[in-house]
Design an enzyme around this catalytic site. Structure first.
Site, short mmCIF file in Angstrom:
data_model
loop_
_atom_site.label_atom_id
_atom_site.label_comp_id
_atom_site.label_asym_id
_atom_site.label_seq_id
_atom_site.Cartn_x
_atom_site.Cartn_y
_atom_site.Cartn_z
N HIS A 297 0.86 -1.18 0.00
CA HIS A 297 0.00 0.00 0.00
C HIS A 297 0.90 1.23 0.00
O HIS A 297 1.59 1.49 0.98
CB HIS A 297 -0.90 -0.02 1.25
CG HIS A 297 -1.86 1.12 1.34
ND1 HIS A 297 -3.22 0.98 1.17
CD2 HIS A 297 -1.67 2.44 1.59
CE1 HIS A 297 -3.81 2.14 1.31
NE2 HIS A 297 -2.89 3.04 1.57
N GLU A 346 -2.60 14.55 10.89
CA GLU A 346 -3.57 14.28 9.83
C GLU A 346 -4.99 14.63 10.28
O GLU A 346 -5.51 14.07 11.24
CB GLU A 346 -3.53 12.80 9.45
CG GLU A 346 -2.16 12.31 8.99
CD GLU A 346 -2.13 10.81 8.76
OE1 GLU A 346 -3.17 10.15 8.95
OE2 GLU A 346 -1.06 10.29 8.40
N TYR A 355 -14.95 5.66 3.44
CA TYR A 355 -13.50 5.59 3.42
C TYR A 355 -13.09 4.15 3.72
O TYR A 355 -13.62 3.52 4.65
CB TYR A 355 -12.92 6.56 4.45
CG TYR A 355 -11.43 6.51 4.58
CD1 TYR A 355 -10.60 6.70 3.47
CD2 TYR A 355 -10.82 6.29 5.81
CE1 TYR A 355 -9.22 6.65 3.58
CE2 TYR A 355 -9.44 6.24 5.94
CZ TYR A 355 -8.64 6.43 4.82
OH TYR A 355 -7.28 6.38 4.92
N HIS A 370 -5.73 12.88 13.85
CA HIS A 370 -4.69 12.05 14.44
C HIS A 370 -3.42 12.89 14.45
O HIS A 370 -2.82 13.13 13.39
CB HIS A 370 -4.50 10.76 13.64
CG HIS A 370 -5.76 9.97 13.49
ND1 HIS A 370 -6.32 9.68 12.27
CD2 HIS A 370 -6.59 9.43 14.42
CE1 HIS A 370 -7.42 8.98 12.45
NE2 HIS A 370 -7.61 8.82 13.74
N HIS A 376 -2.82 5.09 14.77
CA HIS A 376 -4.14 4.97 14.15
C HIS A 376 -4.05 4.01 12.97
O HIS A 376 -2.98 3.55 12.60
CB HIS A 376 -4.71 6.32 13.73
CG HIS A 376 -3.83 7.10 12.79
ND1 HIS A 376 -2.65 7.69 13.17
CD2 HIS A 376 -3.98 7.40 11.47
CE1 HIS A 376 -2.12 8.34 12.15
NE2 HIS A 376 -2.90 8.16 11.10
#
Length: 441
Positions: A297, A346, A355, A370, A376
Site C-alpha cells: 500500500h 492528519e 473511506y 490524528h 491509528h
C-alpha cells in the site's frame, strides 16, 4: 462538475492570466499608465513579497471603478467560533479524535458567520494551518470577507457556493475545491440564480487556512511528466464587475482578529485584471490517480493535489491529499492503510461515500484528527475483513475522502473537544483487535 455554460473560466495553475470585461480596459505595455482607460484606477495586489523569486512571485494588477482605500475606518468585529490562533481556549492532545457531521443551526447564518474551528497549529500569518467547518443557511449579499492572515482552501461537502470575488465569479459544488488567496475580498451566496431558483440552499463543508507559503502543485519526481493534478484543470474567473452604489460591509481578518469597515460601493468592481494571484477552483474528479500495480500500500503522498512548502524540503506546512475513486489491484498485500504512527498530523474529512479504512462511524460531513505520532489505522472489523479478503481487482466507487496534513501538531478548540458531535467512544473501534500471535503459525 457544475454546469458552467453561463460562466467562463481561465485555465492553467499559476499562469499569468489577463481578462477584461470591457474591451480596452486592460492597459497594454505599462501596468500603471498616467491615465487608465474608462477612468479606472490601477491597483496592484501582491500576495508574496515584491522581491520573491520569479517562480514564486504572485501579484495581480487590478483595474477598478473605485480604489480599495475608499472605505471607512476599521471597527472591531466579533466571530467567536472562528479562531485561528493558539490560545488558552485550545487544547493540545495526542488523543485520536473523531466527529459526526455538525447539524444545521436554528439561527440563519451566512458563510462567515457559520464558521466553527476544529483545530489550529503554527503561528497566525506565518506558518501552520487552522481547520474549520461551515454550515451556511443564508447568503452574504452585501457583505464581503478578506483574510489577511491566510490562503483559504474551501472543500464543499453539501450544497453549492456561488462565489463573487474581486476578480470574477466562481461556482463550487461537492467534488470541487475553491482556493482564495490571502487578502482577496469575496462574498458567497447560496441561491441558484442561474436556474431561476432564488431561494437560499444550505451549504456545508470544510475550510483550511494556510498561514504558510502559497499552495503549489507538488513535484512529480520519478512519476515523470504526467499524473496527479494537471495545470490546465485549474480554473480562474474572468473579469466580471459590479458597478453598484449602496451600503456594503467588508469583514477583514487580521492577525487572528476581526474588523469591519463600510463602503459606499461594491468592492467587486474590478473591470479588468492581469496577473497570477487570483482565486481558483479545481474539480477533484480530474485528478490522475497513481497507484501500485504489484504489491504494498503506497504512502498517501501519491494522492497530493496541492502542497504548501516549508523551510525543510519534503516536510510540508500543508498537504491537501484526496482519496478518490480508484482501482485496487495489489497482490499479497493488506490493502487498506496499515496501522501507523508518523511525524505529520492528519485531519481527515469525508465528502461522500465510505473511506476504506473506516466502514463504521466515519460519516460524510464528519471529521477525524490524528496528531503527530498518535497511533491509528483501520478499525478492527476492517482489519479482519481485509486480512481474509480474496485479492481480486476491486474498484472503489462513489467515494471521496480528503486529508489536511501538516508538519505541526494541532491544538483542538475546547468547543470542538467538548462538542456533542465528538465521538467519545472513537477509541473503541480498535479495542476488539484480538491477539493473534502464535509461535506455531
Amino acid at each position: 462538475m457544475t454546469d458552467t455554460t453561463q460562466l467562463d473560466y481561465l485555465n492553467g495553475f499559476g499562469n499569468e492570466h489577463e481578462t477584461e470585461a470591457i474591451d480596452g480596459a486592460l492597459p497594454k505595455g505599462c501596468f500603471s499608465p498616467q491615465k487608465v482607460a474608462y477612468g479606472l484606477y490601477a491597483e496592484q495586489f501582491s500576495s508574496t513579497a515584491f522581491t520573491a523569486p520569479r517562480a514564486d512571485n504572485r501579484r495581480t494588477w487590478l483595474y477598478r471603478i473605485q480604489p480599495s482605500v475608499k472605505q471607512s475606518d476599521y471597527q472591531p468585529a466579533d466571530f467567536p467560533h472562528f479562531q485561528s490562533a493558539i490560545h488558552a481556549d485550545t487544547v493540545i492532545t495526542p488523543q485520536a479524535l473523531r466527529w459526526n457531521p455538525y447539524p444545521e443551526t436554528e439561527n440563519p447564518l451566512n458563510f462567515i458567520e457559520s464558521i466553527t474551528t476544529y483545530a489550529i497549529n503554527g503561528q497566525t500569518g506565518l506558518s501552520g494551518t487552522a481547520i474549520h467547518r461551515y454550515c451556511a443557511t443564508k447568503s452574504m449579499n452585501k457583505q464581503s470577507f478578506s483574510n489577511a492572515d491566510a490562503e483559504m482552501v474551501i472543500v464543499p461537502q453539501q450544497g453549492q457556493l456561488n462565489t463573487t470575488t474581486e476578480m470574477g465569479k466562481l461556482e463550487a459544488v461537492p467534488g470541487e475545491i475553491l482556493v482564495i488567496p490571502r487578502g482577496v475580498k469575496f462574498s458567497i451566496n447560496l441561491s441558484i440564480g442561474m436556474s431561476g431558483d432564488t431561494a437560499d440552499k444550505p451549504a456545508s463543508g470544510y475550510i483550511c487556512e494556510n498561514h504558510g507559503s502559497p499552495l503549489t502543485l507538488p513535484e512529480r519526481g520519478p512519476v515523470g511528466a504526467n499524473g496527479f493534478a494537471n495545470d490546465r484543470d485549474f480554473q480562474y474567473p474572468v473579469a466580471c464587475y459590479e458597478d453598484v452604489s449602496g451600503q456594503f460591509e467588508c469583514i477583514t481578518k487580521f492577525n487572528g482578529q476581526f474588523f469591519r469597515s463600510e463602503m459606499s460601493h461594491s468592492p467587486m468592481d474590478v473591470v479588468a485584471w492581469v496577473g497570477n494571484s487570483a482565486p481558483y477552483k479545481y474539480d477533484l474528479s480530474r485528478f490522475n490517480v497513481i497507484n501500485t500495480v504489484s504489491y504494498d500500500h503506497p504512502d498517501p503522498s501519491i494522492f497530493t493535489v496541492l502542497t504548501s512548502k516549508s523551510d525543510t524540503p519534503g516536510v510540508a506546512n500543508l498537504d491537501f491529499v484526496i482519496f478518490p475513486p480508484r482501482w485496487m489491484v495489489a497482490e499479497n498485500t493488506f490493502r487498506p492503510p496499515w496501522f501507523h504512527r508518523n511525524i505529520m498530523s492528519e485531519f481527515m474529512g469525508l465528502i461522500q461515500g465510505q473511506y476504506d479504512a473506516k466502514e463504521q462511524g466515519f460519516l460524510p460531513g464528519g471529521a477525524s484528527l490524528h496528531n503527530a505520532f498518535t497511533p491509528h489505522g483501520p478499525e478492527a472489523g476492517v482489519f479482519t475483513k481485509a486480512s481474509n479478503a480474496e485479492l481480486k481487482p476491486v474498484q472503489y466507487k462513489d467515494t471521496m475522502a480528503f486529508m489536511f496534513e501538516s508538519r505541526y501538531p494541532y491544538s483542538v478548540t475546547r468547543s470542538a473537544l467538548n462538542s456533542p458531535n465528538r465521538q467519545k467512544d472513537y477509541n473503541d473501534c480498535w479495542q476488539s483487535l484480538a491477539r493473534q500471535f502464535s509461535i506455531n503459525k
